[in-house]
Write a protein that holds these residues in place. Structure first.
Motif, PDB file in Angstrom:
ATOM      1  N   VAL A 147      -9.044   3.850  -1.415  1.00  0.00           N
ATOM      2  CA  VAL A 147      -9.264   5.377  -1.636  1.00  0.00           C
ATOM      3  C   VAL A 147      -8.129   5.620  -2.744  1.00  0.00           C
ATOM      4  O   VAL A 147      -8.332   6.126  -4.125  1.00  0.00           O
ATOM      5  CB  VAL A 147      -8.745   6.574  -0.631  1.00  0.00           C
ATOM      6  CG1 VAL A 147      -8.699   7.701  -1.206  1.00  0.00           C
ATOM      7  CG2 VAL A 147     -10.038   6.215   0.519  1.00  0.00           C
ATOM      8  N   ILE A 148      -6.861   5.107  -2.630  1.00  0.00           N
ATOM      9  CA  ILE A 148      -5.988   4.951  -3.637  1.00  0.00           C
ATOM     10  C   ILE A 148      -6.369   4.445  -4.944  1.00  0.00           C
ATOM     11  O   ILE A 148      -6.196   4.846  -6.082  1.00  0.00           O
ATOM     12  CB  ILE A 148      -4.479   4.554  -3.178  1.00  0.00           C
ATOM     13  CG1 ILE A 148      -4.139   5.257  -1.774  1.00  0.00           C
ATOM     14  CG2 ILE A 148      -3.590   4.441  -4.100  1.00  0.00           C
ATOM     15  CD1 ILE A 148      -3.046   4.587  -1.390  1.00  0.00           C
ATOM     16  N   ALA A 149      -6.899   2.969  -4.790  1.00  0.00           N
ATOM     17  CA  ALA A 149      -7.334   2.361  -5.895  1.00  0.00           C
ATOM     18  C   ALA A 149      -8.318   3.065  -6.927  1.00  0.00           C
ATOM     19  O   ALA A 149      -8.336   3.187  -8.029  1.00  0.00           O
ATOM     20  CB  ALA A 149      -7.979   0.970  -5.347  1.00  0.00           C
ATOM     21  N   VAL A 150      -9.271   3.809  -6.191  1.00  0.00           N
ATOM     22  CA  VAL A 150     -10.435   4.659  -6.689  1.00  0.00           C
ATOM     23  C   VAL A 150      -9.871   5.607  -7.647  1.00  0.00           C
ATOM     24  O   VAL A 150     -10.068   5.678  -8.734  1.00  0.00           O
ATOM     25  CB  VAL A 150     -11.469   4.835  -5.917  1.00  0.00           C
ATOM     26  CG1 VAL A 150     -12.535   5.685  -6.552  1.00  0.00           C
ATOM     27  CG2 VAL A 150     -12.301   3.676  -5.343  1.00  0.00           C
ATOM     28  N   ILE A 151      -9.196   6.369  -7.045  1.00  0.00           N
ATOM     29  CA  ILE A 151      -8.669   7.709  -7.482  1.00  0.00           C
ATOM     30  C   ILE A 151      -7.792   7.458  -8.685  1.00  0.00           C
ATOM     31  O   ILE A 151      -7.800   7.808  -9.813  1.00  0.00           O
ATOM     32  CB  ILE A 151      -7.932   8.647  -6.522  1.00  0.00           C
ATOM     33  CG1 ILE A 151      -8.744   8.905  -5.423  1.00  0.00           C
ATOM     34  CG2 ILE A 151      -7.258   9.605  -7.484  1.00  0.00           C
ATOM     35  CD1 ILE A 151      -8.199   9.949  -4.416  1.00  0.00           C
ATOM     36  N   LYS A 159      -4.659  12.633   4.828  1.00  0.00           N
ATOM     37  CA  LYS A 159      -5.372  11.609   5.560  1.00  0.00           C
ATOM     38  C   LYS A 159      -4.344  10.398   5.697  1.00  0.00           C
ATOM     39  O   LYS A 159      -5.100   9.547   6.400  1.00  0.00           O
ATOM     40  CB  LYS A 159      -6.586  11.537   4.896  1.00  0.00           C
ATOM     41  CG  LYS A 159      -7.397  12.780   4.502  1.00  0.00           C
ATOM     42  CD  LYS A 159      -8.147  13.053   5.813  1.00  0.00           C
ATOM     43  CE  LYS A 159      -8.764  14.515   5.397  1.00  0.00           C
ATOM     44  NZ  LYS A 159      -9.240  15.136   6.629  1.00  0.00           N
ATOM     45  N   TRP A 160      -3.230  10.403   5.299  1.00  0.00           N
ATOM     46  CA  TRP A 160      -2.584   9.084   5.375  1.00  0.00           C
ATOM     47  C   TRP A 160      -2.456   8.594   6.715  1.00  0.00           C
ATOM     48  O   TRP A 160      -2.769   7.338   6.842  1.00  0.00           O
ATOM     49  CB  TRP A 160      -1.127   9.198   4.782  1.00  0.00           C
ATOM     50  CG  TRP A 160      -0.150   8.162   4.717  1.00  0.00           C
ATOM     51  CD1 TRP A 160       0.576   7.723   5.559  1.00  0.00           C
ATOM     52  CD2 TRP A 160      -0.534   7.055   4.031  1.00  0.00           C
ATOM     53  NE1 TRP A 160       1.084   6.512   5.300  1.00  0.00           N
ATOM     54  CE2 TRP A 160       0.348   5.815   4.372  1.00  0.00           C
ATOM     55  CE3 TRP A 160      -1.655   6.515   3.060  1.00  0.00           C
ATOM     56  CZ2 TRP A 160       0.488   4.457   3.581  1.00  0.00           C
ATOM     57  CZ3 TRP A 160      -1.377   5.521   2.353  1.00  0.00           C
ATOM     58  CH2 TRP A 160      -0.272   4.469   2.661  1.00  0.00           C
ATOM     59  N   GLY A 161      -2.414   9.367   7.819  1.00  0.00           N
ATOM     60  CA  GLY A 161      -2.048   8.821   9.009  1.00  0.00           C
ATOM     61  C   GLY A 161      -3.393   8.647   9.636  1.00  0.00           C
ATOM     62  O   GLY A 161      -3.473   7.653  10.567  1.00  0.00           O
ATOM     63  N   SER A 162      -4.268   9.361   9.432  1.00  0.00           N
ATOM     64  CA  SER A 162      -5.847   9.121  10.198  1.00  0.00           C
ATOM     65  C   SER A 162      -6.632   7.977   9.490  1.00  0.00           C
ATOM     66  O   SER A 162      -7.427   7.328  10.441  1.00  0.00           O
ATOM     67  CB  SER A 162      -6.435  10.532  10.359  1.00  0.00           C
ATOM     68  OG  SER A 162      -6.892  10.960   8.745  1.00  0.00           O
ATOM     69  N   MET A 163      -6.482   7.727   8.415  1.00  0.00           N
ATOM     70  CA  MET A 163      -7.335   6.956   7.788  1.00  0.00           C
ATOM     71  C   MET A 163      -6.924   5.561   7.164  1.00  0.00           C
ATOM     72  O   MET A 163      -7.200   5.336   5.947  1.00  0.00           O
ATOM     73  CB  MET A 163      -8.519   7.710   6.661  1.00  0.00           C
ATOM     74  CG  MET A 163      -8.749   8.937   7.051  1.00  0.00           C
ATOM     75  SD  MET A 163     -10.282   8.777   8.226  1.00  0.00           S
ATOM     76  CE  MET A 163     -11.316   7.571   7.480  1.00  0.00           C
ATOM     77  N   VAL A 216       0.960  -1.229   0.102  1.00  0.00           N
ATOM     78  CA  VAL A 216       0.011   0.003  -0.041  1.00  0.00           C
ATOM     79  C   VAL A 216       1.069   1.229  -0.178  1.00  0.00           C
ATOM     80  O   VAL A 216       0.554   2.156  -0.561  1.00  0.00           O
ATOM     81  CB  VAL A 216      -0.919  -0.122   1.395  1.00  0.00           C
ATOM     82  CG1 VAL A 216      -1.853   1.250   1.151  1.00  0.00           C
ATOM     83  CG2 VAL A 216      -1.735  -1.333   1.443  1.00  0.00           C
ATOM     84  N   ALA A 217       1.972   1.236   0.857  1.00  0.00           N
ATOM     85  CA  ALA A 217       2.960   2.453   0.823  1.00  0.00           C
ATOM     86  C   ALA A 217       3.413   2.437  -0.611  1.00  0.00           C
ATOM     87  O   ALA A 217       3.669   3.948  -1.075  1.00  0.00           O
ATOM     88  CB  ALA A 217       4.158   1.979   1.745  1.00  0.00           C
ATOM     89  N   SER A 218       3.693   1.592  -1.526  1.00  0.00           N
ATOM     90  CA  SER A 218       4.161   1.717  -2.648  1.00  0.00           C
ATOM     91  C   SER A 218       3.375   2.240  -3.455  1.00  0.00           C
ATOM     92  O   SER A 218       3.599   3.041  -4.469  1.00  0.00           O
ATOM     93  CB  SER A 218       4.884   0.295  -3.186  1.00  0.00           C
ATOM     94  OG  SER A 218       4.989   0.319  -4.458  1.00  0.00           O
ATOM     95  N   ALA A 227      -2.896  13.380  -4.744  1.00  0.00           N
ATOM     96  CA  ALA A 227      -1.699  13.509  -3.683  1.00  0.00           C
ATOM     97  C   ALA A 227      -2.161  14.101  -2.605  1.00  0.00           C
ATOM     98  O   ALA A 227      -1.545  13.923  -1.292  1.00  0.00           O
ATOM     99  CB  ALA A 227      -0.557  14.166  -4.762  1.00  0.00           C
ATOM    100  N   LEU A 228      -2.842  15.231  -2.565  1.00  0.00           N
ATOM    101  CA  LEU A 228      -3.217  16.054  -1.501  1.00  0.00           C
ATOM    102  C   LEU A 228      -3.735  15.343  -0.435  1.00  0.00           C
ATOM    103  O   LEU A 228      -3.485  15.410   0.825  1.00  0.00           O
ATOM    104  CB  LEU A 228      -3.720  17.217  -2.126  1.00  0.00           C
ATOM    105  CG  LEU A 228      -4.280  18.372  -0.833  1.00  0.00           C
ATOM    106  CD1 LEU A 228      -3.127  18.726  -0.238  1.00  0.00           C
ATOM    107  CD2 LEU A 228      -5.017  19.542  -1.530  1.00  0.00           C
TER     108      LEU A 228
END
Lengths: 672, 183
Positions: free
Chosen positions: A124-128, A113-117, A35-37, A107-108
């Motif tokens: 979220v990444i996949a959809v965008i 929200k990386w830390g909180s969600m 996921v980080a990648s 990216a924004l």
């Protein structure tokens, strides 16, 4: 250099696909490194698209006319401003611009929200990124702005003359900012469905994104109307054109979404509605973009037809099916936490609100797409003009105005009829008084206008009462003076009072629309030099226009400009001159009829030069009186201000964003 | 008319009819009467060419035939000028507004009309919004009724124990919520 740009977009497409797949695999296999990648890939996409945009801008600014896109959208004589904005002057560049905006937003939100969600992030990444993969794929294969011509043109053909106006050129970016930003709440909604976190976490997380997207969309709509009015010269600001409608329809479902999420936050209700509304907003946004770009329904706006159409259809079908599948499979997870206590409560009024706006969206969607259906089923081409939309939506707009006034005054859960009557008595009295006043004193007899103005007065009074209640409560309990009370009231409750200000903006816009729609007067006449024509409105007065003569000239960027000068008399008094223009763009062989206006809050005198004979011994003019039309633009400004206030972070917000349902804490309540 | 008088019959057969003023009188009178009669017939024709505004009243209900999404009254192309000229001619001939619209619809199809008619294949355009709204309203009513009738299991979560919603007045709740800036 153009080739570097093309490679950058291609790489971005590949990375976006990679990010989509890896994020999903990482989520399934619970491998955070994957996921980080994916997250890094998302940043890479944004960086690559930024590079591509910079390269395209450079090509535009340096006049690299061998690049087909530069050739088609600019020329040597173009001013700097229009060279920069040529980035979205035509299909291919605007698709790249769109993709870039979406990648930056993606990216924004990762930054934010990386830390909180963390749990939702992979989805979220996949959809965008999947969306980005599609749009960059379009750019790479079908709409390449870096395509080279096989010769070296000495000059370009220049941007479409219709776009060379400040309002027009700002309008697409505003709309794109709005559309692309809606992918964010949609992505979180999908992530919430997948991870079964169907409480209001996803809503609160994306509230500002939704508000921002909605704001840009609203600005884009108003700017489009302003430009049409200012430049196109047909005396109106909204033509119910398919492309106009396709940006209105997502707005029509985004607005109830903005409102009914309040209910989910307060009462844990309407979860299914909200999910459906955001899915619809996103899907209709894709639908709208498709209509604009694929040229399937004829419109003054559409880009030229291309292979984009079928690809878009497939993508829309895919995303919609996916959303629908998730929605249905998580149906039970979206059960309401609370029940409806009464038909007469704020909850039920929010539901009416949802119904009316969705109804509006359905009607506008239907009328916009009907030519397609008609041609497919009967073979006959049909044009659905403004009368259909106006007649079918008018009662619904009236209902919206009414709801806007009543709902803030109705309590949650249960309203007693008597209490409600007490609250609404003043707005009702004012509304009826205004109707009587307009009928007897201002000679307004059209019943549609009377009802409209009456509702505006009703709702304006109701909204001002809300301000008054808050201000006077502070004044009484804390001894603050009224101006200070108003200031602190808004400061401490920006969401609420900013929202009310948006409502006031809407009322002002409604007043402008009612006045200009019901009481527009027009006339056309041929005048010889020295001759006069009159145009009169019962509401406003009489204008007399005297034709003085024609002036011809040429602008530095190859436009033949013909100006007609008319002197104006208003109700017998001299009132300056009015100078409508005909511009002829020599390179594109395209004429533009640009009006001149005499604007006041009461009305616009709006005149165009329709034609002339010889060297202007005689000329034909079309004149309009548009009562109250400037209230639309004023209302638009108030609207924007209100949204900014509502979106601004509340100073006390962080301590209150805890539980969703309302809790009564007896000890801390200060009751008078 | 014809007498059996020998002299008259002889006159008629031997000589051509003389064109005396009196013999012209009757035909001229007849012609004058006929003209007056025809002129007195109620005629819808305009005494002069229709004004731009009269033409625009009709044209504004039609679409430009060649451009997209532009009203016939606003379009500045040659084709539209010709069409407006044709409207002017028809109006001068005595056509009413509706007759002019029917004339163009018959020749060029329904797509020249700004407002699709509420009959025939375009009826569904108008009917669907009404049906959709009614259906939506009924469905909403049913949902709301179902929600209302469901047991209020979770309603008590939102109030402190001992303080059920019915004991707390609306005004109290309002004030509290306002003070806590929770609304």
């Amino acid at each position: 250099m153009p080739h570097i740009g093309y490679v950058a977009v291609t790489l971005a497409m590949v990375l976006a696909l990679y990010a989509t797949v890896v994020a999903l695999v990482g989520a399934k296999r619970r491998q955070p490194e994957l996921v980080a990648s994916a997250r890094n890939a998302a940043f890479g996409v944004a960086a690559l698209l930024t590079l591509a945009v910079i390269i395209l801008e450079t090509l535009l600014l340096t006049g690299h006319f061998q690049t087909k896109y530069v050739y088609e959208t600019s020329n040597h004589a173009a001013p700097l401003f229009f060279l920069i904005t040529a980035l979205w002057g035509s299909q291919n560049g605007s698709l790249l611009f769109w993709s870039w905006l979406m990648s930056m937003f993606g990216a924004l939100v990762l930054f934010q929200k990386w830390g909180s969600m963390r749990q939702m992030m992979p989805y979220v990444i996949a959809v965008i990124q999947f969306n980005l993969a599609f749009f960059t794929m379009l750019v790479v294969f079908v709409a390449n702005p870096f395509e080279q011509l096989n010769f070296f043109p000495p000059d370009g053909t220049g941007m479409n003359p219709l776009l060379r106006h400040f309002g027009m050129i700002i309008h697409p970016p505003m709309l794109y900012l709005g559309f692309t930003a809606f992918v964010i709440p949609y992505a979180f909604a999908i992530a919430a469905l997948v991870t079964r976190q169907t409480n209001d976490v996803w809503i609160r997380t994306t509230r500002r994104w939704t508000l921002t997207a909605w704001l840009f969309l609203s600005i884009g709509l108003v700017l489009g109307g302003w430009w049409a009015y200012d430049v196109l010269g047909w005396g109106g600001y909204w033509g119910w054109d398919p492309v106009e409608n396709s940006s209105l329809i997502p707005w029509l479902v985004a607005t109830p979404f903005l409102h009914s999420v309040m209910m989910q936050e307060n009462r844990g209700m309407l979860k299914r509605w909200n999910m459906a509304l955001i899915i619809l907003t996103y899907s209709l946004m894709l639908n709208g973009t498709f209509l604009t770009r694929a040229g399937m329904i004829a419109s003054v706006h559409t880009f030229a037809q291309s292979a984009i159409g079928p690809l878009f259809l497939i993508f829309i079908a895919l995303m919609f099916s996916l959303s629908l599948y998730l929605f249905i499979s998580r149906w039970d997870d979206l059960k309401s936490e609370n029940e409806l206590d009464s038909f007469f409560s704020r909850e039920s009024f929010f539901m009416f609100n949802n119904l009316i706006f969705v109804g509006l969206a359905v009607i506008v969607w239907w009328g916009t797409h009907f030519p397609l259906f008609s041609e497919a089923f009967t073979g006959e081409a049909i044009v659905v003009g403004p009368p259909f939309f106006e007649k079918t939506t008018a009662p619904l707009w009236a209902a919206v105005l009414l709801l806007m006034g009543v709902t803030p005054l109705i309590p949650w859960r249960r309203a007693s009829l008597k209490k409600l009557g007490d609250t609404l008595i003043w707005p009702t009295v004012v509304g009826l008084a205004v109707i009587a006043l307009l009928y007897f004193a201002a000679n307004i007899k059209i019943w549609g206008a009377l009802i409209g103005f009456g509702l505006c007065a009703f709702t304006l009074t109701a909204t001002l009462i809300e301000y008054w209640r808050g201000v006077s409560a502070r004044h009484r309990s804390r001894g603050e003076s009224y101006p200070v009370a108003l200031w602190t009231l808004i400061q401490r409750n920006r969401r609420r009072y900013g929202g009310y200000m948006v409502h006031i903006g809407v009322i002002l816009v409604a007043i402008g629309i009612i006045g200009s729609r019901f009481y527009q007067v027009e006339t056309q006449q041929n005048l010889a030099v020295g001759e006069s024509m009159t145009i009169a409105s019962d509401l406003i007065g009489t204008y007399e226009l005297t034709y003085q003569g024609l002036r011809e000239g040429q602008s530095p960027d190859d436009r033949l400009i013909t100006e007609a000068v008319l002197s104006v008399n208003f109700n017998g008094q001299p009132a300056g001159e009015i100078v409508p223009i005909r511009e002829f763009f020599v390179v594109q062989q395209q004429p533009m009829t640009i009006p001149d206006k005499r604007s006041t809050l009461a009305d616009d005198l709006y005149v165009i030069l329709a034609g002339w004979e010889g060297t202007g011994e005689t000329a034909t003019f079309k004149a309009y009186i548009n009562p109250l039309v400037n209230w639309i633009w004023v209302g638009g400004v108030v609207f924007i201000l209100g949204t900014l206030i509502a979106a601004w972070p509340n100073p006390t917000e962080s301590t209150q964003r805890s539980a969703a349902p309302v809790k009564v804490r007896g000890a801390t309540a200060a009751v008078k | 008319m014809y007498t059996s008088n020998d002299s008259n019959t002889k006159n008629l057969t031997k000589r051509s009819i003389s064109l005396t003023p009196y013999s012209l009188l009757l035909p001229l009178l007849a012609l004058l009467l006929a003209t007056l009669f025809l002129a007195s017939l109620p005629t819808p024709t305009l005494a002069q060419d229709p004004s731009y505004d009269e033409v625009n009243d009709v044209a504004s209900q039609m679409n430009c035939p060649t451009c997209v999404g532009v009203n016939l009254a606003d379009c500045r192309t040659q084709t539209c000028e010709q069409w407006r000229g044709q409207i002017a001619d028809l109006l001068a001939e005595g056509y009413t507004e509706q007759e002019v619209l029917d004339y163009f619809e018959a020749r060029y199809g329904t797509r020249v009309l700004l407002e699709p008619p509420a009959h025939g294949p375009t009826l569904i355009l108008w009917v669907l919004p009404v049906v959709a709204l009614l259906a939506g309203g009924i469905w909403l009513g049913l949902i709301m009724r179902r929600w209302n009738q469901a047991k209020p299991v979770t309603a008590s979560v939102s109030t402190e124990p001992g303080l059920s919603a019915s004991h707390v007045s609306d005004e109290y709740l309002e004030q509290v919520e306002q003070d806590l800036d929770l609304k």
